[in-house]
Design a protein around this motif. Structure first.
Motif, PDB file in Angstrom:
ATOM      1  N   VAL A 294       0.846  -1.040   0.155  1.00 43.31           N
ATOM      2  CA  VAL A 294      -0.083  -0.159  -0.033  1.00 43.31           C
ATOM      3  C   VAL A 294       0.912   1.347  -0.081  1.00 43.31           C
ATOM      4  CG1 VAL A 294      -1.644   1.294   1.180  1.00 43.31           C
ATOM      5  CG2 VAL A 294      -1.852  -1.178   1.338  1.00 43.31           C
ATOM      6  N   GLN A 295       0.646   2.177  -0.886  1.00 45.22           N
ATOM      7  CA  GLN A 295       1.428   3.511  -0.840  1.00 45.22           C
ATOM      8  C   GLN A 295       0.575   4.376  -0.841  1.00 45.22           C
ATOM      9  OE1 GLN A 295       4.580   3.465  -3.783  1.00 45.22           O
ATOM     10  NE2 GLN A 295       3.120   3.549  -5.627  1.00 45.22           N
ATOM     11  N   ASN A 296       0.788   5.460   0.044  1.00 49.52           N
ATOM     12  CA  ASN A 296      -0.187   6.735  -0.133  1.00 49.52           C
ATOM     13  C   ASN A 296       0.664   7.840  -0.612  1.00 49.52           C
ATOM     14  OD1 ASN A 296      -2.197   5.514   1.408  1.00 49.52           O
ATOM     15  ND2 ASN A 296      -1.060   5.804   3.241  1.00 49.52           N
TER      16      ASN A 296
ATOM     17  N   LEU B 221      -3.908  16.347  -4.678  1.00 50.47           N
ATOM     18  CA  LEU B 221      -4.690  15.324  -4.855  1.00 50.47           C
ATOM     19  C   LEU B 221      -3.894  14.189  -3.885  1.00 50.47           C
ATOM     20  CD1 LEU B 221      -5.524  14.709  -8.536  1.00 50.47           C
ATOM     21  CD2 LEU B 221      -6.868  15.657  -7.066  1.00 50.47           C
ATOM     22  N   ALA B 222      -4.867  13.255  -3.288  1.00 51.66           N
ATOM     23  CA  ALA B 222      -4.089  12.301  -2.453  1.00 51.66           C
ATOM     24  C   ALA B 222      -4.495  10.912  -3.020  1.00 51.66           C
ATOM     25  CB  ALA B 222      -4.918  12.285  -1.231  1.00 51.66           C
ATOM     26  N   GLN B 223      -3.657   9.765  -3.213  1.00 50.44           N
ATOM     27  CA  GLN B 223      -3.863   8.766  -3.981  1.00 50.44           C
ATOM     28  C   GLN B 223      -3.268   7.729  -3.017  1.00 50.44           C
ATOM     29  OE1 GLN B 223      -2.126   6.881  -7.663  1.00 50.44           O
ATOM     30  NE2 GLN B 223      -4.073   7.682  -8.327  1.00 50.44           N
ATOM     31  N   SER B 224      -4.241   7.010  -2.736  1.00 49.29           N
ATOM     32  CA  SER B 224      -4.009   5.374  -1.999  1.00 49.29           C
ATOM     33  C   SER B 224      -3.886   4.455  -2.912  1.00 49.29           C
ATOM     34  CB  SER B 224      -4.815   5.257  -0.729  1.00 49.29           C
ATOM     35  OG  SER B 224      -4.555   4.302  -0.102  1.00 49.29           O
ATOM     36  N   GLN B 225      -2.953   3.544  -2.949  1.00 47.64           N
ATOM     37  CA  GLN B 225      -2.752   2.710  -4.226  1.00 47.64           C
ATOM     38  C   GLN B 225      -2.697   1.397  -3.402  1.00 47.64           C
ATOM     39  OE1 GLN B 225       0.657   3.116  -6.366  1.00 47.64           O
ATOM     40  NE2 GLN B 225      -0.345   4.662  -7.696  1.00 47.64           N
TER      41      GLN B 225
ATOM     42  N   ALA C 129      -6.607   2.041  -6.963  1.00 48.90           N
ATOM     43  CA  ALA C 129      -6.026   3.129  -6.552  1.00 48.90           C
ATOM     44  C   ALA C 129      -7.434   4.108  -6.133  1.00 48.90           C
ATOM     45  CB  ALA C 129      -5.415   3.825  -7.624  1.00 48.90           C
ATOM     46  N   LEU C 130      -7.407   4.876  -4.962  1.00 49.35           N
ATOM     47  CA  LEU C 130      -8.454   5.703  -4.858  1.00 49.35           C
ATOM     48  C   LEU C 130      -7.638   7.026  -5.039  1.00 49.35           C
ATOM     49  CD1 LEU C 130     -10.990   6.969  -3.156  1.00 49.35           C
ATOM     50  CD2 LEU C 130      -9.706   6.696  -1.069  1.00 49.35           C
ATOM     51  N   THR C 131      -8.348   7.903  -5.619  1.00 50.96           N
ATOM     52  CA  THR C 131      -7.758   9.375  -5.836  1.00 50.96           C
ATOM     53  C   THR C 131      -8.865  10.352  -5.333  1.00 50.96           C
ATOM     54  OG1 THR C 131      -6.635   8.659  -7.888  1.00 50.96           O
ATOM     55  CG2 THR C 131      -6.690  10.884  -7.746  1.00 50.96           C
ATOM     56  N   ALA C 132      -8.461  11.324  -4.515  1.00 54.22           N
ATOM     57  CA  ALA C 132      -9.333  12.319  -4.160  1.00 54.22           C
ATOM     58  C   ALA C 132      -8.469  13.670  -3.893  1.00 54.22           C
ATOM     59  CB  ALA C 132      -9.964  11.723  -2.992  1.00 54.22           C
ATOM     60  N   LYS C 133      -9.387  14.614  -3.502  1.00 53.84           N
ATOM     61  CA  LYS C 133      -8.662  16.015  -3.299  1.00 53.84           C
ATOM     62  C   LYS C 133      -8.262  15.758  -1.885  1.00 53.84           C
ATOM     63  CE  LYS C 133     -11.729  19.145  -4.172  1.00 53.84           C
ATOM     64  NZ  LYS C 133     -12.534  20.412  -4.498  1.00 53.84           N
ATOM     65  N   MET C 134      -7.397  16.318  -1.438  1.00 54.96           N
ATOM     66  CA  MET C 134      -7.037  16.151   0.105  1.00 54.96           C
ATOM     67  C   MET C 134      -8.103  16.468   1.068  1.00 54.96           C
ATOM     68  SD  MET C 134      -3.837  15.354  -0.243  1.00 54.96           S
ATOM     69  CE  MET C 134      -3.107  15.558   1.532  1.00 54.96           C
ATOM     70  N   SER C 135      -8.846  17.219   0.570  1.00 58.82           N
ATOM     71  CA  SER C 135     -10.110  17.775   1.292  1.00 58.82           C
ATOM     72  C   SER C 135     -11.418  16.819   1.358  1.00 58.82           C
ATOM     73  CB  SER C 135     -10.661  19.068   1.193  1.00 58.82           C
ATOM     74  OG  SER C 135     -11.059  19.065  -0.162  1.00 58.82           O
ATOM     75  N   GLN C 136     -10.995  16.030   0.610  1.00 56.31           N
ATOM     76  CA  GLN C 136     -12.191  14.875   0.356  1.00 56.31           C
ATOM     77  C   GLN C 136     -11.593  13.736   0.969  1.00 56.31           C
ATOM     78  OE1 GLN C 136     -12.211  15.009  -4.133  1.00 56.31           O
ATOM     79  NE2 GLN C 136     -14.073  15.994  -3.964  1.00 56.31           N
ATOM     80  N   LEU C 137     -10.551  13.373   1.251  1.00 65.21           N
ATOM     81  CA  LEU C 137      -9.834  11.860   1.418  1.00 65.21           C
ATOM     82  C   LEU C 137     -10.764  11.304   2.690  1.00 65.21           C
ATOM     83  CD1 LEU C 137      -8.159  10.127   0.546  1.00 65.21           C
ATOM     84  CD2 LEU C 137      -5.999  11.008   2.040  1.00 65.21           C
TER      85      LEU C 137
END
Length: 177
Positions: free
Chosen positions: A102-104, A118-122, A142-150
């Motif tokens: 897992v990488q953030n 953006l933040a992405q968690s893979q 992968a999950l991708t979202a704005k930092m404020s949405q994470l």
């Protein structure tokens, strides 16, 4: 044309998510894309993508993780690895004996001509192809979202991962991914 997975998977979407055609949402190489419906119209829609490929030779999880970061840098811009952790089957219990990492990531991207962080968690895992013994397959979710949405979507991503399962072979094809 959307990508395909060398190993079919069954997916279950958490409430509030809907699948979308990968080529219509800017992810032409993904085999599966889901969008967070309630976040649409906020400048960026959080999304979950699933991609996969057959590996030539052996697979190193750290090498695969680095290659993923490099692809993002080439396509989007600056990428910082916030955290990288090797995981076992406890993260995705349906994927039995699948080693993973897992990488953030924090990504500086331009979306609709606007700079955006953006933040992405893979979740990157290696599977043996049941149809081709000895063949290794890389699956990247992968999950991708704005930092404020994470914070609003991270638990949904964990739910998605926990429900991810290899599809049982059938005569009519396999699951949606």
């Amino acid at each position: 044309m959307p990508g395909t997975l060398p190993v079919p998977l069954n997916v279950e979407l958490p409430q509030g998510w809907e699948s979308a055609p990968p080529d219509k949402v800017g992810a032409p190489h993904a085999a599966f894309v889901a969008l967070h419906k309630t976040s649409q119209g906020q400048g960026f829609t959080p999304n979950i993508t699933v991609t996969g490929r057959t590996l030539e030779g052996s697979g190193s999880l750290h090498r695969l993780a680095e290659e993923s970061v490099q692809r993002l840098r080439e396509n989007l811009g600056a990428v910082d690895v916030v955290k990288r952790t090797e995981v076992g089957t406890s993260t995705a219990p349906g994927l039995v004996d699948a080693p993973g990492i897992v990488q953030n990531l924090r990504i500086q991207a331009t979306v609709n001509e606007q700079p955006m962080e953006l933040a992405q968690s893979q979740f990157i895992l290696l599977l043996e192809n049941e149809q081709q013994r000895g063949e290794l397959v890389e699956i990247e979710v992968a999950l991708t979202a704005k930092m404020s949405q994470l914070d609003d979507v991270l638990e949904d991503f964990q739910t998605f991962l926990s429900a991810l399962r290899p599809a049982a072979p059938t005569s009519e094809g396999n699951g949606p991914a």
